[in-house]
Design a protein around this motif. Structure first.
Motif, PDB file in Angstrom:
ATOM      1  N   VAL A 254       0.823  -1.217   0.000  1.00 58.41           N
ATOM      2  CA  VAL A 254       0.000   0.000   0.000  1.00 58.41           C
ATOM      3  C   VAL A 254       0.862   1.274   0.000  1.00 58.41           C
ATOM      4  CG1 VAL A 254      -1.906  -1.153   1.146  1.00 58.41           C
ATOM      5  CG2 VAL A 254      -0.186   0.056   2.515  1.00 58.41           C
ATOM      6  N   SER A 255       2.183   1.119   0.033  1.00 61.23           N
ATOM      7  CA  SER A 255       3.075   2.288   0.163  1.00 61.23           C
ATOM      8  C   SER A 255       3.005   3.219  -1.037  1.00 61.23           C
ATOM      9  CB  SER A 255       4.523   1.824   0.360  1.00 61.23           C
ATOM     10  OG  SER A 255       4.958   1.084  -0.772  1.00 61.23           O
ATOM     11  N   GLY A 256       2.529   2.650  -2.187  1.00 59.81           N
ATOM     12  CA  GLY A 256       2.472   3.501  -3.370  1.00 59.81           C
ATOM     13  C   GLY A 256       1.303   4.443  -3.362  1.00 59.81           C
ATOM     14  N   PHE A 257       0.340   4.234  -2.460  1.00 57.10           N
ATOM     15  CA  PHE A 257      -0.848   5.070  -2.453  1.00 57.10           C
ATOM     16  C   PHE A 257      -0.627   6.446  -1.806  1.00 57.10           C
ATOM     17  CE2 PHE A 257      -2.562   0.756  -2.827  1.00 57.10           C
ATOM     18  CZ  PHE A 257      -3.302   0.885  -3.981  1.00 57.10           C
ATOM     19  N   SER A 258       0.281   6.567  -0.919  1.00 57.88           N
ATOM     20  CA  SER A 258       0.549   7.898  -0.307  1.00 57.88           C
ATOM     21  C   SER A 258       1.939   7.909   0.335  1.00 57.88           C
ATOM     22  CB  SER A 258      -0.520   8.237   0.740  1.00 57.88           C
ATOM     23  OG  SER A 258      -0.303   7.496   1.930  1.00 57.88           O
ATOM     24  N   SER A 259       2.393   9.101   0.549  1.00 62.51           N
ATOM     25  CA  SER A 259       3.723   9.263   1.170  1.00 62.51           C
ATOM     26  C   SER A 259       3.707   8.794   2.627  1.00 62.51           C
ATOM     27  CB  SER A 259       4.168  10.730   1.115  1.00 62.51           C
ATOM     28  OG  SER A 259       3.240  11.561   1.799  1.00 62.51           O
ATOM     29  N   THR A 260       2.523   8.858   3.259  1.00 67.28           N
ATOM     30  CA  THR A 260       2.405   8.431   4.654  1.00 67.28           C
ATOM     31  C   THR A 260       2.691   6.946   4.763  1.00 67.28           C
ATOM     32  OG1 THR A 260       0.750  10.118   5.103  1.00 67.28           O
ATOM     33  CG2 THR A 260       0.869   8.300   6.655  1.00 67.28           C
ATOM     34  N   PHE A 261       2.091   6.139   3.835  1.00 68.70           N
ATOM     35  CA  PHE A 261       2.326   4.693   3.853  1.00 68.70           C
ATOM     36  C   PHE A 261       3.776   4.381   3.507  1.00 68.70           C
ATOM     37  CE2 PHE A 261      -2.399   4.410   2.596  1.00 68.70           C
ATOM     38  CZ  PHE A 261      -2.792   4.384   3.924  1.00 68.70           C
ATOM     39  N   GLN A 262       4.345   5.220   2.626  1.00 68.16           N
ATOM     40  CA  GLN A 262       5.746   5.005   2.247  1.00 68.16           C
ATOM     41  C   GLN A 262       6.679   5.203   3.457  1.00 68.16           C
ATOM     42  OE1 GLN A 262       7.024   3.883  -0.577  1.00 68.16           O
ATOM     43  NE2 GLN A 262       9.121   4.012   0.277  1.00 68.16           N
ATOM     44  N   ILE A 263       6.376   6.237   4.225  1.00 61.04           N
ATOM     45  CA  ILE A 263       7.193   6.516   5.424  1.00 61.04           C
ATOM     46  C   ILE A 263       7.048   5.382   6.425  1.00 61.04           C
ATOM     47  CG2 ILE A 263       7.415   8.040   7.443  1.00 61.04           C
ATOM     48  CD1 ILE A 263       6.642  10.370   5.528  1.00 61.04           C
ATOM     49  N   LEU A 264       5.827   4.882   6.637  1.00 60.49           N
ATOM     50  CA  LEU A 264       5.599   3.782   7.564  1.00 60.49           C
ATOM     51  C   LEU A 264       6.356   2.547   7.114  1.00 60.49           C
ATOM     52  CD1 LEU A 264       1.780   4.257   8.294  1.00 60.49           C
ATOM     53  CD2 LEU A 264       3.676   4.475   9.945  1.00 60.49           C
ATOM     54  N   TYR A 265       6.347   2.306   5.803  1.00 61.55           N
ATOM     55  CA  TYR A 265       7.071   1.145   5.271  1.00 61.55           C
ATOM     56  C   TYR A 265       8.571   1.284   5.581  1.00 61.55           C
ATOM     57  CZ  TYR A 265       9.602  -1.789   2.016  1.00 61.55           C
ATOM     58  OH  TYR A 265      10.503  -2.682   1.485  1.00 61.55           O
ATOM     59  N   GLU A 266       9.117   2.465   5.360  1.00 59.65           N
ATOM     60  CA  GLU A 266      10.552   2.677   5.602  1.00 59.65           C
ATOM     61  C   GLU A 266      10.900   2.482   7.077  1.00 59.65           C
ATOM     62  OE1 GLU A 266      11.264   6.576   4.077  1.00 59.65           O
ATOM     63  OE2 GLU A 266      11.194   5.948   1.968  1.00 59.65           O
ATOM     64  N   ARG A 267      10.004   2.915   7.941  1.00 56.41           N
ATOM     65  CA  ARG A 267      10.249   2.757   9.376  1.00 56.41           C
ATOM     66  C   ARG A 267      10.248   1.275   9.764  1.00 56.41           C
ATOM     67  NH1 ARG A 267       6.134   6.639  12.401  1.00 56.41           N
ATOM     68  NH2 ARG A 267       7.134   5.655  14.231  1.00 56.41           N
ATOM     69  N   VAL A 268       9.279   0.536   9.253  1.00 53.93           N
ATOM     70  CA  VAL A 268       9.214  -0.895   9.566  1.00 53.93           C
ATOM     71  C   VAL A 268      10.429  -1.604   8.983  1.00 53.93           C
ATOM     72  CG1 VAL A 268       7.912  -3.043   9.143  1.00 53.93           C
ATOM     73  CG2 VAL A 268       6.695  -0.950   9.776  1.00 53.93           C
ATOM     74  N   ASN A 269      10.828  -1.189   7.780  1.00 51.82           N
ATOM     75  CA  ASN A 269      12.015  -1.787   7.145  1.00 51.82           C
ATOM     76  C   ASN A 269      13.273  -1.547   8.000  1.00 51.82           C
ATOM     77  OD1 ASN A 269      13.348  -3.139   4.931  1.00 51.82           O
ATOM     78  ND2 ASN A 269      14.198  -1.117   4.392  1.00 51.82           N
ATOM     79  N   SER A 270      13.368  -0.310   8.590  1.00 50.74           N
ATOM     80  CA  SER A 270      14.510   0.008   9.464  1.00 50.74           C
ATOM     81  C   SER A 270      14.509  -0.902  10.678  1.00 50.74           C
ATOM     82  CB  SER A 270      14.442   1.467   9.925  1.00 50.74           C
ATOM     83  OG  SER A 270      14.597   2.342   8.845  1.00 50.74           O
TER      84      SER A 270
END
Length: 550
Positions: A254-270
């Protein structure tokens, strides 16, 4: 030379001013008239201590002021070294307040009594009757012989080196005592230092050792729980890492739908990356944990040594033990430093001693050469003063000791009559002989020491007639090169003066006052006639007085 003396409110003097001239001045007066008061006032302005008894009127201050002409006496260096204004007409002043406080001034600059006394030594020599006994004193005898020997610069040089010798000797002795004290502590200090150096404090990390000890002491417990943590993270179906990866995949979709989801994805990835690193580190730690009893025992021994030393020295850290070690190292090293200082001082002492011995030998030789000169001058003058058979022997003995003026000991031996043995001057010379010897001495010294002014206070005591006449000739001759003042009771001496002052008492308003005046020629005739015959002056006394004056 002294130009003038002003006295206010001192003893029996209410107010008095005297102007002096060069040459030979005479001061006369009846016993008790106040001649000693004049000398007392002069002594005050030259630095003698004062008290309230000096005040005539206890409610007013006493002021004594003396003017000295000093242009010919090379005193600029004294004024410069004492930070004083140099004036050719220098003024010394003393004030005694009703409170008892005393003040001193040189050319209006406040000074202490010592500075006043030091300057007065260059200006005036007041010779009173009791000072004749100085001839018996070793210090004065050396002053006489050294003046004739021209030893002044050598004595000054010797004195400077002697001060250095005493300073170095005292310092060396103090260091030896300090070293002796430290030596008593040396063995214990060395033991403590060796004990600290044995465990190599600089290479010890106490916190790390304590951590290693805890790990090695609990290897099985730590491995068990590390394994459990690794299993929980890596379990294939329900492990933390597996579940986190599924969570990361879901959010990625779902990260492609908004920058908010993208940021959450990056945090979980970290978090995923950090978790993987933590699991890897746990695995490395777990695999490196090996039960090693030998290593555990070595660390435990090192820690116990450290704890024992900390308890022994009452400190809490390795840093504090290191500070103590540095202090002990400095203490042990200080022994060598003190020994080096002592050796250096002893070298300087030996060098200074060699210099002192050379100067002392030169002074000794100068004194030996001066002895025949001095004794011949004494004999020449004293033969004129009624001592034709006088003989002197000055014994100069080298000593191993260092005195303030060299290494000699001296004795003045004297014989007044033919056939009589030599004896110590102070034991065999009569009062009258001592007075004449002192006058001869002052006459000789006048040719060597350039003192501006000399005052003789009744040096003629115990002599009369032709001897008094010869004494006056000697003082008159001295006055050709310096200012001479003589307080006398003898008409033969009074008549030789270039100027004549009379001290007398008056009574005003029921109070006694001491006064002084310079006599005219006619007044001098009367004064000398009275000295010859008493208050009732006869014609023959007047004629005799005129004859003496002529």
């Amino acid at each position: 030379m002294i130009q003038s003396l002003s006295i206010n409110n001192f003893a029996l003097i209410e107010k008095l001013h005297i102007d002096f001239s060069g040459g030979f001045s005479i001061i006369t007066g009846e016993t008790g008239a106040g001649k000693s008061i004049l000398l007392g006032a002069l002594g005050m302005v030259l630095g003698r201590r004062a008290d309230l008894t000096s005040l005539k009127n206890k409610d007013e201050k006493c002021v004594i002021e003396a003017h000295f002409h000093i242009s010919n006496y090379n005193l600029k260096h004294y004024f410069e070294s004492n930070d004083l204004d140099y004036e050719e007409m220098t003024i010394l002043r003393r004030e005694v307040l009703p409170s008892g406080k005393s003040r001193a001034f040189i050319n209006d600059t406040p000074v202490n009594l010592q500075e006043l006394q030091d300057l007065s030594e260059h200006l005036i020599d007041v010779h009173s009757q009791h000072q004749t006994q100085e001839l018996s004193q070793n210090n004065y005898q050396f002053q006489i012989i050294d003046a004739v020997a021209s030893n002044a610069s050598l004595i000054e040089d010797f004195s400077g080196h002697l001060r250095q010798l005493k300073k170095n000797t005292a310092e060396a002795e103090a260091l030896k005592l300090e070293l002796q004290r430290l030596r008593k502590e040396e063995d214990y200090a060395s033991f403590l230092l060796q004990e600290l150096q044995t465990i190599s404090l600089k290479s010890i990390d106490q916190a790390n050792l304590e951590q290693q000890f805890e790990e090695l002491s609990n290897v099985e417990f730590i491995k068990e729980h590390l394994n459990k943590a690794i299993v929980l993270a890596n379990e294939e179906q329900y492990g933390v890492f597996h579940l986190l990866n599924e969570m990361k995949a879901s959010i990625q979709k779902v990260s492609g739908f908004s920058s908010t989801f993208q940021i959450l994805y990056e945090r979980v990835n970290s978090v995923s990356i950090e978790l993987k690193d933590s699991i890897d580190e746990l695995s490395r730690k777990e695999s490196n944990l090996i039960h090693n009893p030998e290593n555990l025992q070595a660390i435990n021994l090192q820690l116990q040594q450290l704890y024992t030393l900390q308890k022994k020295h009452q400190v809490n850290s390795t840093d504090e033990l290191l500070q103590l070690q540095e202090k002990l190292e400095a203490q042990v090293n200080s022994y060598a430093e003190i020994e080096e200082k002592i050796l250096l001082l002893e070298k300087q002492i030996n060098e200074t001693t060699t210099i002192l011995d050379k100067i002392a030998e030169k002074m000794h030789q100068n004194r030996k050469d001066a002895i025949p000169v001095l004794t011949s001058k004494w004999i020449e003058i004293l033969s004129q003063l009624g001592m034709p058979n006088v003989r002197f022997r000055i014994e100069l003995k080298p000593s191993a000791n260092y005195f303030s003026n060299g290494k000699d000991e001296i004795e003045f031996l004297f014989s007044a009559n033919k056939g009589s043995d030599f004896g110590l001057l102070k034991k065999v010379a009569s009062g009258g002989e001592m007075s004449r010897i002192m006058l001869a001495t002052k006459s000789i010294l006048a040719n060597y020491s350039k003192l501006p002014t000399i005052i003789f206070d009744e040096i003629d005591t115990g002599v009369s007639g032709e001897i008094a006449n010869k004494m006056s000739d000697i003082m008159k001759q001295m006055s050709q090169s310096m200012q001479v003042l003589a307080i006398t009771h003898l008409p033969q001496i009074a008549a030789k003066g270039d100027s004549h002052f009379k001290v007398f008492k008056t009574v005003k308003n029921e109070h006694t006052h001491t006064e002084i005046k310079q006599l005219t020629q006619e007044e001098r005739i009367i004064e000398i006639a009275q000295m010859l015959s008493g208050i009732d002056v006869s014609e023959s006394a007047l004629n005799h007085a005129k004859s003496l004056l002529n």
